[in-house]
Design a protein around this motif. Structure first.
Motif, PDB file in Angstrom:
ATOM      1  N   ALA A   1       0.820  -1.213   0.000  1.00 32.07           N
ATOM      2  CA  ALA A   1       0.000   0.000   0.000  1.00 32.07           C
ATOM      3  C   ALA A   1       0.850   1.257   0.000  1.00 32.07           C
ATOM      4  N   GLN A   2       2.030   1.176   0.603  1.00 30.57           N
ATOM      5  CA  GLN A   2       2.923   2.339   0.709  1.00 30.57           C
ATOM      6  C   GLN A   2       2.215   3.495   1.429  1.00 30.57           C
ATOM      7  N   ALA A   3       1.417   3.136   2.415  1.00 30.69           N
ATOM      8  CA  ALA A   3       0.699   4.117   3.226  1.00 30.69           C
ATOM      9  C   ALA A   3       0.518   3.537   4.616  1.00 30.69           C
ATOM     10  N   ALA A   4       0.233   4.381   5.570  1.00 32.95           N
ATOM     11  CA  ALA A   4      -0.037   3.914   6.925  1.00 32.95           C
ATOM     12  C   ALA A   4      -1.293   3.040   6.923  1.00 32.95           C
ATOM     13  N   PRO A   5      -1.374   2.065   7.824  1.00 32.75           N
ATOM     14  CA  PRO A   5      -2.579   1.228   7.885  1.00 32.75           C
ATOM     15  C   PRO A   5      -3.866   2.046   7.991  1.00 32.75           C
TER      16      PRO A   5
ATOM     17  N   ASP B   1     -11.114 -11.378   5.092  1.00 33.37           N
ATOM     18  CA  ASP B   1     -10.883  -9.991   4.697  1.00 33.37           C
ATOM     19  C   ASP B   1     -11.108  -8.994   5.832  1.00 33.37           C
ATOM     20  N   ILE B   2     -12.331  -8.898   6.285  1.00 31.70           N
ATOM     21  CA  ILE B   2     -12.699  -7.806   7.188  1.00 31.70           C
ATOM     22  C   ILE B   2     -12.050  -7.928   8.564  1.00 31.70           C
ATOM     23  N   PHE B   3     -12.181  -9.081   9.209  1.00 32.24           N
ATOM     24  CA  PHE B   3     -11.652  -9.221  10.570  1.00 32.24           C
ATOM     25  C   PHE B   3     -10.127  -9.102  10.627  1.00 32.24           C
ATOM     26  N   PRO B   4      -9.368  -9.837   9.789  1.00 28.01           N
ATOM     27  CA  PRO B   4      -7.912  -9.717   9.880  1.00 28.01           C
ATOM     28  C   PRO B   4      -7.387  -8.363   9.403  1.00 28.01           C
ATOM     29  N   ALA B   5      -8.051  -7.750   8.429  1.00 28.11           N
ATOM     30  CA  ALA B   5      -7.618  -6.419   7.990  1.00 28.11           C
ATOM     31  C   ALA B   5      -7.820  -5.410   9.112  1.00 28.11           C
ATOM     32  N   LYS B   6      -8.952  -5.511   9.787  1.00 26.66           N
ATOM     33  CA  LYS B   6      -9.225  -4.614  10.911  1.00 26.66           C
ATOM     34  C   LYS B   6      -8.204  -4.824  12.024  1.00 26.66           C
ATOM     35  N   ALA B   7      -7.863  -6.089  12.300  1.00 26.65           N
ATOM     36  CA  ALA B   7      -6.883  -6.395  13.339  1.00 26.65           C
ATOM     37  C   ALA B   7      -5.507  -5.831  12.998  1.00 26.65           C
ATOM     38  N   ALA B   8      -5.224  -5.690  11.705  1.00 28.74           N
ATOM     39  CA  ALA B   8      -3.941  -5.144  11.262  1.00 28.74           C
ATOM     40  C   ALA B   8      -3.931  -3.621  11.262  1.00 28.74           C
ATOM     41  N   GLY B   9      -5.051  -3.012  11.624  1.00 28.25           N
ATOM     42  CA  GLY B   9      -5.111  -1.561  11.710  1.00 28.25           C
ATOM     43  C   GLY B   9      -5.594  -0.872  10.452  1.00 28.25           C
ATOM     44  N   LEU B  10      -6.009  -1.664   9.451  1.00 27.02           N
ATOM     45  CA  LEU B  10      -6.488  -1.079   8.205  1.00 27.02           C
ATOM     46  C   LEU B  10      -7.954  -0.655   8.346  1.00 27.02           C
ATOM     47  N   ARG B  11      -8.371   0.281   7.499  1.00 27.57           N
ATOM     48  CA  ARG B  11      -9.793   0.567   7.360  1.00 27.57           C
ATOM     49  C   ARG B  11     -10.380  -0.539   6.499  1.00 27.57           C
ATOM     50  N   THR B  12     -11.682  -0.788   6.644  1.00 24.32           N
ATOM     51  CA  THR B  12     -12.278  -1.920   5.934  1.00 24.32           C
ATOM     52  C   THR B  12     -13.610  -1.549   5.291  1.00 24.32           C
TER      53      THR B  12
END
Length: 213
Positions: A147-151, A164-175
């Motif tokens: 992504a080359q951007a902050a989570p 998708d949604i749960f692990p991405a959220k756990a990684a600090g990403l928006r979902t």
């Protein structure tokens, strides 16, 4: 502010029709039976691999992929596999200066086929190429690198809650949970999914409004 949008592949940008039809033909199982088994797996919250294990207990999926390739029945992907909103939505995002990445649980060959479609994206990566698959945290660490951007400035878009949604959220990403495909429809109104998803969408064309906020 969203700087990068990362999209899942299966049932987010591509239809899974050809995928399951190919497995049905290869395993000599009627298409309607495969559809029913996939539906049962979805209802139980499992993934594609579980559906294949139901079709053929003890299946070695990697070995079967290789056997299909050797028989000239390997993976295929063309324009007809894309959902209609994919090209206009991705082009609109890039036109707004947003970095666009595709990253999902696919094979190395699928990555090659996706690049061959010349989609309006900045990067394409698959779990086969990275050597790690969703929902593993390492996959989403790789997503952040791509992504080359902050989570917090990265939006991950997908249909599957557990992958998708749960692990991405756990990684600090928006979902953004996409109501598309079996998983997307079945889990669209689930309370946990709604709590984890920053946005719920029915089309990729809605992403432009999200990043424009």
């Amino acid at each position: 502010m969203i700087e990068t949008v990362v999209l899942d592949v299966g049932e987010t940008i591509t239809r899974d029709d050809r995928y399951w039809a190919a497995w049905a033909d290869w395993l000599k199982i009627p298409h309607h039976t495969v559809s029913a088994l996939v539906g049962a797996v979805v209802a139980q919250g499992h993934d594609n691999a579980e559906a294949l294990r139901l079709m053929r207990p003890g299946i070695d999926v990697g070995a079967e992929y290789r056997a299909r390739e050797a028989a000239g029945l390997g993976e295929r992907l063309d324009e007809s596999d894309l959902y209609d909103d994919v090209r206009p939505a991705l082009a609109e995002l890039r036109g707004r200066g947003v970095r666009v990445v595709i990253a999902g649980n696919q094979t190395v060959r699928a990555g090659e086929l996706l690049r061959g479609l010349d989609l309006p994206v900045d990067a394409i990566a698959t779990s086969g190429e990275w050597g790690v698959a969703k929902p593993q945290p390492e996959f989403f660490r790789r997503v952040v690198e791509a992504a080359q951007a902050a989570p917090s400035a990265t939006l991950y878009v997908g249909d599957h809650p557990a992958n998708d949604i749960f692990p991405a959220k756990a990684a600090g990403l928006r979902t953004a949970h996409l109501r598309r495909g079996p998983w997307g429809y079945l889990w669209a109104d689930d309370a946990e999914v709604n709590a984890a998803a920053d946005w719920r969408i029915d089309s990729l064309t809605q992403l432009a409004a999200i990043v424009g906020r």
